[in-house]
Structure formats: structure tokens, C-alpha cells
Design a protein around this motif. Structure first.
Motif, PDB file in Angstrom:
ATOM      1  N   VAL A  18     -12.164  -2.271  -1.450  1.00  0.00           N
ATOM      2  CA  VAL A  18     -10.866  -1.635  -1.220  1.00  0.00           C
ATOM      3  C   VAL A  18     -10.845  -0.269  -1.892  1.00  0.00           C
ATOM      4  O   VAL A  18     -10.438   0.737  -1.292  1.00  0.00           O
ATOM      5  CB  VAL A  18      -9.708  -2.524  -1.743  1.00  0.00           C
ATOM      6  CG1 VAL A  18      -8.390  -1.755  -1.766  1.00  0.00           C
ATOM      7  CG2 VAL A  18      -9.577  -3.781  -0.896  1.00  0.00           C
ATOM      8  N   ARG A  21     -12.943   2.306  -0.192  1.00  0.00           N
ATOM      9  CA  ARG A  21     -12.307   2.763   1.039  1.00  0.00           C
ATOM     10  C   ARG A  21     -11.121   3.685   0.755  1.00  0.00           C
ATOM     11  O   ARG A  21     -10.965   4.727   1.391  1.00  0.00           O
ATOM     12  CB  ARG A  21     -11.870   1.561   1.881  1.00  0.00           C
ATOM     13  CG  ARG A  21     -11.428   1.932   3.285  1.00  0.00           C
ATOM     14  CD  ARG A  21     -11.128   0.727   4.166  1.00  0.00           C
ATOM     15  NE  ARG A  21      -9.890   0.071   3.779  1.00  0.00           N
ATOM     16  CZ  ARG A  21      -9.802  -1.118   3.171  1.00  0.00           C
ATOM     17  NH1 ARG A  21     -10.892  -1.796   2.885  1.00  0.00           N
ATOM     18  NH2 ARG A  21      -8.636  -1.638   2.848  1.00  0.00           N
ATOM     19  N   LEU A  22     -10.284   3.323  -0.218  1.00  0.00           N
ATOM     20  CA  LEU A  22      -9.076   4.095  -0.498  1.00  0.00           C
ATOM     21  C   LEU A  22      -9.292   5.254  -1.462  1.00  0.00           C
ATOM     22  O   LEU A  22      -8.515   6.200  -1.463  1.00  0.00           O
ATOM     23  CB  LEU A  22      -7.997   3.179  -1.103  1.00  0.00           C
ATOM     24  CG  LEU A  22      -7.454   2.035  -0.269  1.00  0.00           C
ATOM     25  CD1 LEU A  22      -6.413   1.256  -1.061  1.00  0.00           C
ATOM     26  CD2 LEU A  22      -6.869   2.545   1.032  1.00  0.00           C
ATOM     27  N   SER A  25      -7.204   4.138  -7.012  1.00  0.00           N
ATOM     28  CA  SER A  25      -6.054   3.335  -6.596  1.00  0.00           C
ATOM     29  C   SER A  25      -5.409   2.632  -7.784  1.00  0.00           C
ATOM     30  O   SER A  25      -6.070   2.320  -8.768  1.00  0.00           O
ATOM     31  CB  SER A  25      -6.504   2.252  -5.606  1.00  0.00           C
ATOM     32  OG  SER A  25      -7.186   2.798  -4.517  1.00  0.00           O
ATOM     33  N   GLU A  29      -1.601  -0.810  -5.212  1.00  0.00           N
ATOM     34  CA  GLU A  29      -2.205  -0.391  -3.932  1.00  0.00           C
ATOM     35  C   GLU A  29      -3.309  -1.355  -3.507  1.00  0.00           C
ATOM     36  O   GLU A  29      -3.400  -1.732  -2.326  1.00  0.00           O
ATOM     37  CB  GLU A  29      -2.753   1.029  -4.062  1.00  0.00           C
ATOM     38  CG  GLU A  29      -1.671   2.083  -4.181  1.00  0.00           C
ATOM     39  CD  GLU A  29      -2.191   3.454  -4.601  1.00  0.00           C
ATOM     40  OE1 GLU A  29      -1.542   4.447  -4.238  1.00  0.00           O
ATOM     41  OE2 GLU A  29      -3.240   3.552  -5.276  1.00  0.00           O
ATOM     42  N   HIS A  32      -1.696  -4.638  -2.308  1.00  0.00           N
ATOM     43  CA  HIS A  32      -1.128  -4.559  -0.951  1.00  0.00           C
ATOM     44  C   HIS A  32      -2.228  -4.564   0.116  1.00  0.00           C
ATOM     45  O   HIS A  32      -2.043  -5.148   1.190  1.00  0.00           O
ATOM     46  CB  HIS A  32      -0.219  -3.339  -0.802  1.00  0.00           C
ATOM     47  CG  HIS A  32       1.103  -3.523  -1.471  1.00  0.00           C
ATOM     48  ND1 HIS A  32       2.040  -4.442  -1.049  1.00  0.00           N
ATOM     49  CD2 HIS A  32       1.650  -2.930  -2.557  1.00  0.00           C
ATOM     50  CE1 HIS A  32       3.102  -4.408  -1.824  1.00  0.00           C
ATOM     51  NE2 HIS A  32       2.896  -3.485  -2.767  1.00  0.00           N
ATOM     52  N   GLU A  33      -3.341  -3.949  -0.169  1.00  0.00           N
ATOM     53  CA  GLU A  33      -4.458  -3.969   0.785  1.00  0.00           C
ATOM     54  C   GLU A  33      -5.028  -5.380   0.929  1.00  0.00           C
ATOM     55  O   GLU A  33      -5.326  -5.825   2.025  1.00  0.00           O
ATOM     56  CB  GLU A  33      -5.569  -3.003   0.341  1.00  0.00           C
ATOM     57  CG  GLU A  33      -5.286  -1.568   0.635  1.00  0.00           C
ATOM     58  CD  GLU A  33      -5.124  -1.286   2.120  1.00  0.00           C
ATOM     59  OE1 GLU A  33      -6.011  -1.647   2.916  1.00  0.00           O
ATOM     60  OE2 GLU A  33      -4.093  -0.690   2.492  1.00  0.00           O
ATOM     61  N   LYS A  36      -3.077  -7.847   3.108  1.00  0.00           N
ATOM     62  CA  LYS A  36      -3.252  -7.718   4.560  1.00  0.00           C
ATOM     63  C   LYS A  36      -4.297  -8.711   5.068  1.00  0.00           C
ATOM     64  O   LYS A  36      -4.297  -9.075   6.234  1.00  0.00           O
ATOM     65  CB  LYS A  36      -3.688  -6.297   4.925  1.00  0.00           C
ATOM     66  CG  LYS A  36      -2.624  -5.252   4.681  1.00  0.00           C
ATOM     67  CD  LYS A  36      -3.169  -3.867   4.976  1.00  0.00           C
ATOM     68  CE  LYS A  36      -2.164  -2.775   4.662  1.00  0.00           C
ATOM     69  NZ  LYS A  36      -2.727  -1.427   4.872  1.00  0.00           N
TER      70      LYS A  36
END
Length: 130
Positions: A18, A21-22, A25, A29, A32-33, A36
Motif C-alpha cells: 500500500v 503504491r501511495l 502515508s 490512509e 482505508h486502503e 477496500k
């Protein structure tokens, strides 16, 4: 303190992916990823990111309202370490059985086989130059 484990666990790797990718963070954050994909508690993410920091996989710095976490190593470096550890553990350090398994058991497509041939030819050329 326990020495850092060089290879992240499955759950740690999920968090690292994560952040790769982001980019840098917050815990929220990342939480929340991950939500999903599956149900997970905020406190679990907070705890895991703290563990990743202690193990040396993440670094944190103060942000505007919360700490920002970034990975300590690029994805390629972590992946290479995981592959090396897997080959050492499963194949006693020999890559040949892994390659044989991939070619014979995984049913590689013609395109994948052609790409492997190109990689092998390139590696042979590089060895000849040395």
C-alpha cells in the motif's frame, strides 16, 4: 531487541505494498486502503506499522496532523531479498529447480517463454563481456 527479520510477513507485505503504491502515508490512509480489500481494525494497522518501523521496514516522520510512514527500502530490493530467501530455504540456494518448476509446472505462455529466452541470452552476453 529482536533483530529485524529480513523478509516481511504476509500482513506486513500487504501494508508495504500500500505504501509503495501511495507513497508516504498515514496509518489512517493505509487503513482505508486495506479496508477496500478486507475488514481490518484500525488498531491492527497501527500496531503492524509500529512493528514494521521497529523491524526497520518503515520510517516515520512528523506530518501536518499525523506521522507519515515511508518504506525504508524500494520494492525491488525487498522483493529481491524475499526471492533470495525463498530460493535458499526451499531450493538450498539453487535457482535451477525453481526455473524448472516454473517452466514445467506453471504452463508458461509462448510469450513468457520468449521473454525468458531473451533474458537468458542477455545474461549470457553480459557474462561474455566480463
Amino acid at each position: 531487541m529482536k533483530p529485524a527479520k529480513s523478509v516481511p510477513t504476509d500482513q506486513e507485505l500487504e501494508i508495504l505494498k500500500v505504501i509503495w503504491r501511495l507513497g508516504p502515508s498515514t496509518v489512517r490512509e493505509v487503513y482505508h486502503e486495506l479496508l477496500k480489500q478486507r475488514k481490518i481494525a484500525y488498531t491492527t494497522v497501527l500496531t503492524m506499522m509500529g512493528i514494521l518501523e521497529r523491524k526497520g521496514h518503515l520510517k516515520k516522520s512528523p506530518g501536518e496532523r499525523a506521522y507519515l510512514y515511508r518504506t525504508a527500502k524500494p520494492q525491488e530490493q525487498v522483493t529481491a531479498g524475499m526471492v533470495r530467501e525463498f530460493i535458499d530455504r526451499v531450493f538450498s540456494g539453487s535457482t535451477k529447480p525453481l526455473l524448472v518448476h516454473l517452466v514445467e509446472d506453471r504452463g508458461l505462455s509462448e510469450q513468457e517463454l520468449a521473454e525468458l529466452r531473451e533474458l537468458m541470452q542477455s545474461a549470457e552476453k553480459d557474462k561474455r563481456k566480463k
